[in-house]
Design a protein around this motif. Structure first.
Motif, PDB file in Angstrom:
ATOM      1  N   PHE A   1       0.840  -1.193   0.000  1.00  0.00           N
ATOM      2  CA  PHE A   1       0.000   0.000   0.000  1.00  0.00           C
ATOM      3  C   PHE A   1       0.873   1.240   0.000  1.00  0.00           C
ATOM      4  N   VAL A   2       0.299   2.355  -0.482  1.00  0.00           N
ATOM      5  CA  VAL A   2       0.943   3.655  -0.421  1.00  0.00           C
ATOM      6  C   VAL A   2      -0.133   4.675  -0.078  1.00  0.00           C
ATOM      7  N   PHE A   3       0.024   5.381   1.053  1.00  0.00           N
ATOM      8  CA  PHE A   3      -0.872   6.465   1.423  1.00  0.00           C
ATOM      9  C   PHE A   3      -0.456   7.730   0.682  1.00  0.00           C
ATOM     10  N   THR A   4      -1.433   8.548   0.308  1.00  0.00           N
ATOM     11  CA  THR A   4      -1.174   9.846  -0.303  1.00  0.00           C
ATOM     12  C   THR A   4      -1.609  10.925   0.673  1.00  0.00           C
ATOM     13  N   ASN A   5      -0.718  11.881   0.955  1.00  0.00           N
ATOM     14  CA  ASN A   5      -1.023  13.016   1.835  1.00  0.00           C
ATOM     15  C   ASN A   5      -1.602  12.567   3.172  1.00  0.00           C
ATOM     16  N   GLY A   6      -0.896  11.695   3.856  1.00  0.00           N
ATOM     17  CA  GLY A   6      -1.383  11.168   5.119  1.00  0.00           C
ATOM     18  C   GLY A   6      -1.023  12.008   6.324  1.00  0.00           C
ATOM     19  N   THR A   7      -1.891  11.955   7.337  1.00  0.00           N
ATOM     20  CA  THR A   7      -1.615  12.538   8.644  1.00  0.00           C
ATOM     21  C   THR A   7      -1.359  11.356   9.567  1.00  0.00           C
ATOM     22  N   PHE A   8      -0.111  11.149   9.909  1.00  0.00           N
ATOM     23  CA  PHE A   8       0.247   9.959  10.657  1.00  0.00           C
ATOM     24  C   PHE A   8       0.335  10.255  12.144  1.00  0.00           C
ATOM     25  N   LEU A   9       0.169   9.213  12.944  1.00  0.00           N
ATOM     26  CA  LEU A   9       0.207   9.370  14.391  1.00  0.00           C
ATOM     27  C   LEU A   9       1.603   9.694  14.893  1.00  0.00           C
ATOM     28  N   TYR A  10       2.618   9.166  14.217  1.00  0.00           N
ATOM     29  CA  TYR A  10       4.007   9.362  14.639  1.00  0.00           C
ATOM     30  C   TYR A  10       4.846   9.803  13.450  1.00  0.00           C
ATOM     31  N   ALA A  11       5.849  10.605  13.713  1.00  0.00           N
ATOM     32  CA  ALA A  11       6.696  11.143  12.653  1.00  0.00           C
ATOM     33  C   ALA A  11       7.436  10.049  11.895  1.00  0.00           C
ATOM     34  N   ASP A  12       7.737   8.927  12.542  1.00  0.00           N
ATOM     35  CA  ASP A  12       8.519   7.883  11.883  1.00  0.00           C
ATOM     36  C   ASP A  12       7.654   6.853  11.149  1.00  0.00           C
ATOM     37  N   GLN A  13       6.340   7.060  11.127  1.00  0.00           N
ATOM     38  CA  GLN A  13       5.499   6.122  10.379  1.00  0.00           C
ATOM     39  C   GLN A  13       5.737   6.289   8.886  1.00  0.00           C
ATOM     40  N   LYS A  14       5.715   5.177   8.181  1.00  0.00           N
ATOM     41  CA  LYS A  14       5.965   5.196   6.753  1.00  0.00           C
ATOM     42  C   LYS A  14       4.647   5.250   5.984  1.00  0.00           C
ATOM     43  N   PRO A  15       4.603   6.037   4.920  1.00  0.00           N
ATOM     44  CA  PRO A  15       3.366   6.135   4.145  1.00  0.00           C
ATOM     45  C   PRO A  15       3.141   4.946   3.217  1.00  0.00           C
ATOM     46  N   SER A  16       4.027   3.951   3.273  1.00  0.00           N
ATOM     47  CA  SER A  16       3.870   2.770   2.432  1.00  0.00           C
ATOM     48  C   SER A  16       4.339   1.548   3.195  1.00  0.00           C
ATOM     49  N   GLY A  17       3.990   0.394   2.699  1.00  0.00           N
ATOM     50  CA  GLY A  17       4.404  -0.842   3.340  1.00  0.00           C
ATOM     51  C   GLY A  17       3.563  -2.011   2.884  1.00  0.00           C
ATOM     52  N   LEU A  18       3.555  -3.027   3.702  1.00  0.00           N
ATOM     53  CA  LEU A  18       2.823  -4.252   3.388  1.00  0.00           C
ATOM     54  C   LEU A  18       1.493  -4.274   4.117  1.00  0.00           C
ATOM     55  N   TYR A  19       0.539  -4.977   3.544  1.00  0.00           N
ATOM     56  CA  TYR A  19      -0.714  -5.225   4.234  1.00  0.00           C
ATOM     57  C   TYR A  19      -1.034  -6.706   4.171  1.00  0.00           C
ATOM     58  N   ARG A  20      -1.936  -7.105   5.038  1.00  0.00           N
ATOM     59  CA  ARG A  20      -2.369  -8.496   5.093  1.00  0.00           C
ATOM     60  C   ARG A  20      -3.889  -8.505   5.155  1.00  0.00           C
ATOM     61  N   LEU A  21      -4.500  -9.351   4.356  1.00  0.00           N
ATOM     62  CA  LEU A  21      -5.942  -9.556   4.405  1.00  0.00           C
ATOM     63  C   LEU A  21      -6.203 -10.859   5.147  1.00  0.00           C
ATOM     64  N   TYR A  22      -7.232 -10.863   5.981  1.00  0.00           N
ATOM     65  CA  TYR A  22      -7.612 -12.105   6.651  1.00  0.00           C
ATOM     66  C   TYR A  22      -9.093 -12.055   6.988  1.00  0.00           C
ATOM     67  N   THR A  23      -9.641 -13.197   7.262  1.00  0.00           N
ATOM     68  CA  THR A  23     -11.053 -13.288   7.612  1.00  0.00           C
ATOM     69  C   THR A  23     -11.197 -13.928   8.980  1.00  0.00           C
ATOM     70  N   THR A  24     -12.197 -13.473   9.705  1.00  0.00           N
ATOM     71  CA  THR A  24     -12.584 -14.066  10.978  1.00  0.00           C
ATOM     72  C   THR A  24     -14.099 -13.989  11.051  1.00  0.00           C
ATOM     73  N   ASP A  25     -14.735 -15.115  11.287  1.00  0.00           N
ATOM     74  CA  ASP A  25     -16.197 -15.162  11.407  1.00  0.00           C
ATOM     75  C   ASP A  25     -16.885 -14.467  10.235  1.00  0.00           C
ATOM     76  N   ASN A  26     -16.407 -14.748   9.021  1.00  0.00           N
ATOM     77  CA  ASN A  26     -16.986 -14.221   7.792  1.00  0.00           C
ATOM     78  C   ASN A  26     -16.886 -12.695   7.688  1.00  0.00           C
ATOM     79  N   VAL A  27     -15.918 -12.097   8.374  1.00  0.00           N
ATOM     80  CA  VAL A  27     -15.641 -10.663   8.291  1.00  0.00           C
ATOM     81  C   VAL A  27     -14.256 -10.512   7.665  1.00  0.00           C
ATOM     82  N   LEU A  28     -14.131  -9.602   6.701  1.00  0.00           N
ATOM     83  CA  LEU A  28     -12.860  -9.360   6.031  1.00  0.00           C
ATOM     84  C   LEU A  28     -12.123  -8.226   6.728  1.00  0.00           C
ATOM     85  N   PHE A  29     -10.869  -8.451   7.064  1.00  0.00           N
ATOM     86  CA  PHE A  29     -10.022  -7.459   7.720  1.00  0.00           C
ATOM     87  C   PHE A  29      -8.823  -7.146   6.841  1.00  0.00           C
TER      88      PHE A  29
END
Length: 164
Positions: free
Chosen positions: A83-111
């Motif tokens: 993923f890559v965020f555009t024009n993000g307001t991050f909680l911490y200065a060292d947070q990266k606007p890009s990285g990896l994501y993971r999709l998973y399901t629990t009880d038929n809910v997609l996260f």
């Protein structure tokens, strides 16, 4: 919901819980061997609106207010799970606007679990994908930490609506 039948009625058929090991769908997404992939995700998603909400302990919305968007858009590549965020307001200065994501399901809910959480500082907060079509997506980011709203325990959440 209560389902009642007479013994003369046809038997009630329970709604099956999908077996993710043999395949199934969640929000129209094919799920095989607990790996979730979807070509809808691989796009640039523009944030239409963000609503800050509070949920009671029964997961009922007790309040909601429109707030400024935390980011303008997010580009998702489901092949590389990046993923890559555009024009993000991050909680911490060292947070990266890009990285990896993971999709998973629990009880038929997609996260979706992002490498950078722009909503909460809690490691246990979750982000649900509650709507996903070719042109629209909705996230519901819920903090696991409890706050007090009008004297009652609640969970803070952000509902983010995207368009393509």
């Amino acid at each position: 919901m209560i389902a009642i039948s007479c013994k003369l009625d046809d038997p009630l058929i329970p709604v099956p819980n999908p077996n993710f090991n043999s395949g199934g769908t969640v929000l129209g997404i094919n799920v095989f061997n607990k790996t979730v992939n979807n070509s809808y995700l691989s796009n640039l998603w523009t944030v239409s609106s963000t609503v800050k909400q509070y949920y009671d302990t029964s997961d009922v919305v007790i309040s909601g207010t429109s707030v400024p968007n935390r980011f303008t858009s997010i580009s998702l590549n489901d092949n590389t799970k990046t993923f890559v965020f555009t024009n993000g307001t991050f909680l911490y200065a060292d947070q990266k606007p890009s990285g990896l994501y993971r999709l998973y399901t629990t009880d038929n809910v997609l996260f979706i679990q992002l490498g950078t959480n722009v909503f909460f500082d809690s490691a246990n907060s979750t982000t649900r994908i509650t709507n996903l079509t070719a042109r629209a997506m909705t996230w519901l980011a819920i903090d696991t930490n409890t706050v007090v709203v009008n004297g009652k325990p609640a969970h803070e959440a952000y509902q983010v609506i995207f368009a393509r």
